[in-house]
Design a protein around this motif. Structure first.
Motif, PDB file in Angstrom:
ATOM      1  N   TYR A 161       0.844  -1.206   0.000  1.00 20.15           N
ATOM      2  CA  TYR A 161       0.000   0.000   0.000  1.00 20.15           C
ATOM      3  C   TYR A 161       0.879   1.255   0.000  1.00 20.15           C
ATOM      4  N   LYS A 162       1.900   1.259   0.825  1.00 21.25           N
ATOM      5  CA  LYS A 162       2.812   2.415   0.903  1.00 21.25           C
ATOM      6  C   LYS A 162       3.515   2.635  -0.432  1.00 21.25           C
ATOM      7  N   LYS A 163       3.948   1.536  -1.072  1.00 24.35           N
ATOM      8  CA  LYS A 163       4.598   1.648  -2.390  1.00 24.35           C
ATOM      9  C   LYS A 163       3.653   2.259  -3.416  1.00 24.35           C
ATOM     10  N   ALA A 164       2.369   1.858  -3.358  1.00 25.30           N
ATOM     11  CA  ALA A 164       1.373   2.368  -4.303  1.00 25.30           C
ATOM     12  C   ALA A 164       1.192   3.871  -4.143  1.00 25.30           C
ATOM     13  N   ILE A 165       1.118   4.331  -2.904  1.00 27.21           N
ATOM     14  CA  ILE A 165       0.951   5.766  -2.649  1.00 27.21           C
ATOM     15  C   ILE A 165       2.163   6.533  -3.161  1.00 27.21           C
ATOM     16  N   GLU A 166       3.352   6.020  -2.884  1.00 29.90           N
ATOM     17  CA  GLU A 166       4.579   6.696  -3.326  1.00 29.90           C
ATOM     18  C   GLU A 166       4.655   6.745  -4.855  1.00 29.90           C
ATOM     19  N   LYS A 167       4.260   5.647  -5.516  1.00 32.75           N
ATOM     20  CA  LYS A 167       4.305   5.605  -6.985  1.00 32.75           C
ATOM     21  C   LYS A 167       3.314   6.591  -7.583  1.00 32.75           C
ATOM     22  N   PHE A 168       2.120   6.663  -6.994  1.00 30.28           N
ATOM     23  CA  PHE A 168       1.128   7.620  -7.482  1.00 30.28           C
ATOM     24  C   PHE A 168       1.671   9.037  -7.425  1.00 30.28           C
ATOM     25  N   GLU A 169       2.235   9.421  -6.302  1.00 27.66           N
ATOM     26  CA  GLU A 169       2.730  10.786  -6.133  1.00 27.66           C
ATOM     27  C   GLU A 169       3.875  11.090  -7.108  1.00 27.66           C
ATOM     28  N   LYS A 170       4.734  10.095  -7.353  1.00 24.78           N
ATOM     29  CA  LYS A 170       5.860  10.291  -8.268  1.00 24.78           C
ATOM     30  C   LYS A 170       5.385  10.407  -9.713  1.00 24.78           C
ATOM     31  N   MET A 171       4.483   9.503 -10.128  1.00 21.64           N
ATOM     32  CA  MET A 171       3.998   9.504 -11.516  1.00 21.64           C
ATOM     33  C   MET A 171       3.155  10.737 -11.809  1.00 21.64           C
ATOM     34  N   LYS A 172       2.406  11.196 -10.831  1.00 23.38           N
ATOM     35  CA  LYS A 172       1.529  12.363 -11.019  1.00 23.38           C
ATOM     36  C   LYS A 172       2.344  13.597 -11.414  1.00 23.38           C
ATOM     37  N   GLN A 173       3.548  13.710 -10.858  1.00 24.22           N
ATOM     38  CA  GLN A 173       4.399  14.871 -11.141  1.00 24.22           C
ATOM     39  C   GLN A 173       4.894  14.887 -12.584  1.00 24.22           C
ATOM     40  N   GLN A 174       4.859  13.733 -13.238  1.00 25.50           N
ATOM     41  CA  GLN A 174       5.422  13.607 -14.590  1.00 25.50           C
ATOM     42  C   GLN A 174       4.374  13.771 -15.697  1.00 25.50           C
ATOM     43  N   LEU A 175       3.117  14.011 -15.317  1.00 25.07           N
ATOM     44  CA  LEU A 175       2.060  14.137 -16.318  1.00 25.07           C
ATOM     45  C   LEU A 175       2.207  15.425 -17.128  1.00 25.07           C
ATOM     46  N   PRO A 176       1.892  15.382 -18.429  1.00 24.97           N
ATOM     47  CA  PRO A 176       1.885  16.611 -19.236  1.00 24.97           C
ATOM     48  C   PRO A 176       0.664  17.467 -18.896  1.00 24.97           C
ATOM     49  N   SER A 177       0.569  18.621 -19.509  1.00 26.97           N
ATOM     50  CA  SER A 177      -0.612  19.473 -19.317  1.00 26.97           C
ATOM     51  C   SER A 177      -1.847  18.739 -19.818  1.00 26.97           C
ATOM     52  N   PRO A 178      -2.964  18.840 -19.108  1.00 22.98           N
ATOM     53  CA  PRO A 178      -4.179  18.116 -19.524  1.00 22.98           C
ATOM     54  C   PRO A 178      -4.727  18.622 -20.849  1.00 22.98           C
ATOM     55  N   ASP A 179      -5.464  17.770 -21.549  1.00 24.45           N
ATOM     56  CA  ASP A 179      -6.040  18.072 -22.863  1.00 24.45           C
ATOM     57  C   ASP A 179      -7.544  18.266 -22.697  1.00 24.45           C
ATOM     58  N   GLY A 180      -8.024  19.485 -22.935  1.00 25.00           N
ATOM     59  CA  GLY A 180      -9.450  19.739 -22.763  1.00 25.00           C
ATOM     60  C   GLY A 180      -9.729  21.228 -22.655  1.00 25.00           C
ATOM     61  N   PRO A 181     -10.902  21.569 -22.094  1.00 24.84           N
ATOM     62  CA  PRO A 181     -11.914  20.681 -21.518  1.00 24.84           C
ATOM     63  C   PRO A 181     -12.738  19.969 -22.603  1.00 24.84           C
ATOM     64  N   SER A 182     -12.948  18.692 -22.405  1.00 27.94           N
ATOM     65  CA  SER A 182     -13.714  17.864 -23.331  1.00 27.94           C
ATOM     66  C   SER A 182     -14.740  17.044 -22.567  1.00 27.94           C
ATOM     67  N   PHE A 183     -15.769  16.617 -23.301  1.00 29.79           N
ATOM     68  CA  PHE A 183     -16.746  15.686 -22.736  1.00 29.79           C
ATOM     69  C   PHE A 183     -16.066  14.325 -22.631  1.00 29.79           C
ATOM     70  N   VAL A 184     -15.887  13.828 -21.418  1.00 31.96           N
ATOM     71  CA  VAL A 184     -15.225  12.535 -21.224  1.00 31.96           C
ATOM     72  C   VAL A 184     -16.208  11.547 -20.605  1.00 31.96           C
ATOM     73  N   HIS A 185     -16.154  10.301 -21.088  1.00 30.03           N
ATOM     74  CA  HIS A 185     -17.119   9.276 -20.709  1.00 30.03           C
ATOM     75  C   HIS A 185     -16.804   8.688 -19.336  1.00 30.03           C
ATOM     76  N   MET A 186     -15.525   8.506 -19.037  1.00 23.57           N
ATOM     77  CA  MET A 186     -15.017   7.950 -17.777  1.00 23.57           C
ATOM     78  C   MET A 186     -15.196   6.432 -17.671  1.00 23.57           C
ATOM     79  N   ASP A 187     -15.949   5.823 -18.588  1.00 25.05           N
ATOM     80  CA  ASP A 187     -16.108   4.364 -18.579  1.00 25.05           C
ATOM     81  C   ASP A 187     -16.160   3.867 -20.024  1.00 25.05           C
ATOM     82  N   PHE A 188     -15.258   4.408 -20.852  1.00 24.16           N
ATOM     83  CA  PHE A 188     -15.232   4.099 -22.279  1.00 24.16           C
ATOM     84  C   PHE A 188     -14.542   2.750 -22.472  1.00 24.16           C
TER      85      PHE A 188
END
Length: 287
Positions: free
Chosen positions: A156-183
């Protein structure tokens, strides 16, 4: 409740069968006395009802969807219900041709081309784009409360650490668009070499397109590179596709994590197979 909804819509029904693989609503396929097939949909909550209602208003005439033949606002016992036409065909499978994959790309790009309008008064569908990073983070940590009960403490601790690290590497978001969320394939109806349309709008938002590729890749595009390439061609014929490879690792990881939490919320026994699949995916990311 089903009988009340049937009476509300004044239907003469020959047979009723509950539709499998519907996770945020109860859905029934009805054969009417005149031989027509229709669907009754009863969302789990009032918010999901409102999102679906607004989605049909926004998408009508712009994206291929079923016809909303009638709706009921519900009462204190029922959050509401919809009477929907049948889209010809069956849910998408990994056996589809590149032609179908191309048309799935077109369909999703058409949906992503829809942007929020300032004059639209929406109460169910939120525009999460201005605070997209916070939205993704809130979803993750909401499910984390459930995931904590499933994973051992170190994982669980590894998962939290990985999330925080990967989140910092995301590019600028693309939108705003209508997103389905369950496509995902279960919500995409195909008929021979045609894509009839898309269904199920209980989770839709205005947000970043990057969130909408994960489940399609997980359950369809990852099986065959020719499908993946044809899909990208279709999407790009309508609007520019983001660099999916740049965001997929983050969203595939968070999808596996969140799906574990979802399985816990909805019942571990009932969702045991889905839970095990996502535990296996998560461990591949972490170990």
């Amino acid at each position: 409740m089903l009988n009340r909804v049937i009476q509300q819509f004044g239907l003469k029904v020959l047979s009723v069968n509950e539709v499998e693989d519907s996770h945020s609503s109860t859905v029934y396929k009805c054969i009417l006395s005149n031989g027509d097939n229709v669907f009754l949909k009863i969302p789990f909550t009032k918010l999901k009802y409102q999102r679906e209602l607004e989605a049909y208003e926004i998408l009508k005439g712009r994206v291929s969807i079923p016809e909303m033949m009638d709706f009921w606002t519900g009462d204190e016992d029922c959050p509401g219900a919809f009477l929907l036409s049948e889209l010809k065909g069956k849910p998408l499978t990994s056996n589809a041709t590149p032609t179908i994959a191309f048309r799935v790309g077109v369909l999703q790009a058409e949906m992503h081309s829809i942007r929020p309008l300032s004059e639209q008064m929406l109460t169910g569908i939120k525009n999460e784009f201005p605070n997209w990073s916070n939205f993704v983070e809130q979803q993750f940590y909401s499910f984390a409360e459930d995931v904590r009960d499933i994973l051992d403490e170190q994982l669980y601790k590894k998962a939290i650490e990985k999330f925080e690290k990967m989140k910092q590497q995301l590019p600028s978001p693309d939108g705003p668009s209508f997103v389905h969320m369950d496509f995902r394939p279960a919500n995409i109806i195909v008929d021979d070499d045609k894509v009839s349309g898309i269904i199920d709008f209980e989770s839709v938002r205005f947000g970043s397109t990057e969130v909408d590729f994960t489940k399609l890749y997980r359950d369809f595009l990852s099986y065959d590179v020719s499908l993946y390439n044809a899909y990208q061609e279709g999407y790009n014929s309508i609007r520019p596709l983001i660099d999916i490879e740049n965001v997929l690792p983050f969203y595939r990881f968070t999808d596996a994590f969140n799906s574990i939490g979802w399985s816990k919320r909805r019942g571990i026994e009932k969702n045991a197979l889905f839970l095990e699949e996502n535990l296996s995916r998560l461990k591949k990311w972490l170990l």
